[in-house]
Design an enzyme around this catalytic site. Structure first.
Site, PDB file in Angstrom:
ATOM      1  CG  HIS A  45      -3.246  45.291  27.401  1.00  0.00           C
ATOM      2  ND1 HIS A  45      -2.309  45.167  28.370  1.00  0.00           N
ATOM      3  CD2 HIS A  45      -3.529  46.670  27.622  1.00  0.00           C
ATOM      4  CE1 HIS A  45      -1.733  46.248  28.420  1.00  0.00           C
ATOM      5  NE2 HIS A  45      -2.345  47.123  28.405  1.00  0.00           N
TER       6      HIS A  45
ATOM      7  CB  CYS B 207       3.863  53.700  28.244  1.00  0.00           C
ATOM      8  SG  CYS B 207       2.334  52.390  28.596  1.00  0.00           S
TER       9      CYS B 207
ATOM     10  CG  HIS C  73      -4.114  43.289  30.590  1.00  0.00           C
ATOM     11  ND1 HIS C  73      -3.883  44.542  31.209  1.00  0.00           N
ATOM     12  CD2 HIS C  73      -3.229  42.431  30.873  1.00  0.00           C
ATOM     13  CE1 HIS C  73      -2.725  44.323  31.707  1.00  0.00           C
ATOM     14  NE2 HIS C  73      -2.327  42.937  31.378  1.00  0.00           N
TER      15      HIS C  73
ATOM     16  CE  LYS D 270       4.648  49.640  26.406  1.00  0.00           C
ATOM     17  NZ  LYS D 270       3.253  49.673  27.155  1.00  0.00           N
TER      18      LYS D 270
ATOM     19  CG  ASP E 223      -0.266  48.975  26.335  1.00  0.00           C
ATOM     20  OD1 ASP E 223       0.580  48.519  27.021  1.00  0.00           O
ATOM     21  OD2 ASP E 223      -1.239  49.452  26.591  1.00  0.00           O
TER      22      ASP E 223
ATOM     23  CG  ASP F 167       2.785  51.997  24.054  1.00  0.00           C
ATOM     24  OD1 ASP F 167       3.591  51.041  23.673  1.00  0.00           O
ATOM     25  OD2 ASP F 167       2.345  51.843  25.535  1.00  0.00           O
TER      26      ASP F 167
ATOM     27  CG  HIS G 114      -6.005  50.191  26.719  1.00  0.00           C
ATOM     28  ND1 HIS G 114      -6.196  50.130  27.777  1.00  0.00           N
ATOM     29  CD2 HIS G 114      -4.531  50.039  26.606  1.00  0.00           C
ATOM     30  CE1 HIS G 114      -5.307  49.672  28.658  1.00  0.00           C
ATOM     31  NE2 HIS G 114      -4.097  49.765  27.979  1.00  0.00           N
TER      32      HIS G 114
HETATM   33  C1  VGL Z   1      -0.631  53.330  28.307  1.00  0.00           C
HETATM   34  C2  VGL Z   1      -2.140  53.421  29.914  1.00  0.00           C
HETATM   35  C3  VGL Z   1      -2.638  51.917  29.939  1.00  0.00           C
HETATM   36  C4  VGL Z   1       0.665  54.011  27.576  1.00  0.00           C
HETATM   37  C5  VGL Z   1      -0.966  52.038  28.234  1.00  0.00           C
HETATM   38  O1  VGL Z   1       0.981  53.788  26.537  1.00  0.00           O
HETATM   39  O2  VGL Z   1       0.882  55.135  28.388  1.00  0.00           O
HETATM   40  N1  VGL Z   1      -1.273  53.839  29.459  1.00  0.00           N
HETATM   41  N2  VGL Z   1      -1.889  51.485  28.879  1.00  0.00           N
HETATM   42 ZN    ZN Z   2      -2.223  49.328  28.306  1.00  0.00          ZN
END
Ligand code: VGL
Ligand code: ZN
Length: 216
Positions: A60, A163, A64, A118, A58, A20, A93
């Site tokens: 979404h 993550c 979401h 994901k 990430d 990410d 996000h």
């Molecule tokens: C993440 C919170 C929500 C991450 C992703 O990449 O750690 N944290 N979505």
């Molecule tokens: Zn996320």
């Protein structure tokens, strides 16, 4: 720790999993992780040493279930209970196709073979690159790595306590030898989440190293 000689980054059985490294997790982004952008040069150098590299995004859909804005009266960083269990709510996000969802432009690992997206199911979050938050839905990454003969997974990126940690725990649970390269990660650190993550990782047998522990 001393790294066994079999753990050369270039070993065909080893893979670097880069989590990410997207603009929404960089300073100025929707869910900024302090100093996230400072990891880019180090992760580029690590990436150059691994034959196998997988990058996650990430990713979404708008609306979401993990977005606070999808739940009336809720704020970012509240915790709610969803059918699959507790869920931290986040600012919107990494919305599919948005600038914030793009990988940092200076991430420069042209030989990375797979970019895995994901968190695409509107009703299920997925911190993990392997198994979604319902703890049932598979992304397919374990099968992908196993079919390619990977035994050793090294995890870096953002955010260490979400993550990165969930991905490393699931890599271990799927049977991979798993390392987190600590200096190549940054954390959100929400209500003790960073200490908890290191504890959970240690209990699971995920090994914490630094980038200079890797042999050439
Ligand atoms: C993440 C919170 C929500 C991450 C992703 O990449 O750690 N944290 N979505
Ligand atoms: Zn996320």
């Amino acid at each position: 720790m001393t790294t066994p000689l079999t753990l050369l980054p270039a070993d065909p059985r080893s893979a670097l999993l880069i989590i990410d490294m997207q603009y929404d997790f960089m300073p100025g982004g929707a869910l900024a992780v302090a100093e996230g952008e400072k990891l880019v040069p180090l992760i580029n150098r690590l990436g150059a040493r691994f034959r196998n590299v997988v990058i996650t995004q990430d990713w979404h859909p708008a609306g979401h279930v993990s977005f606070a804005s999808s739940h009336a009266g809720r704020n970012p960083f509240d915790s709610i209970t969803l059918p699959y269990g507790p869920q931290t709510l986040w600012p919107d996000h990494c919305v599919q196709g948005s600038h914030g969802a793009q990988l940092h432009a200076e991430l420069d690992i042209a030989h990375a073979q797979l970019v895995l997206r994901k968190g695409c199911n509107s009703g299920i979050d997925s911190y993990s690159a392997f198994v979604e938050a319902d703890r049932t839905t598979q992304t397919g990454l374990a099968g992908y790595l196993k079919e390619r003969g990977i035994d050793n997974v090294f995890v870096v990126g953002l955010a260490l306590d979400f993550c990165v940690a969930w991905s490393a725990l699931d890599a271990r649970a799927a049977g991979f030898n798993t390392w987190v390269i600590a200096d190549a990660c940054k954390a959100i650190d929400l209500a003790g989440s960073l200490d908890q993550a290191w504890q959970d990782l240690q209990t699971a047998g995920v090994v914490r190293i630094n980038s200079d522990d890797l042999s050439d």
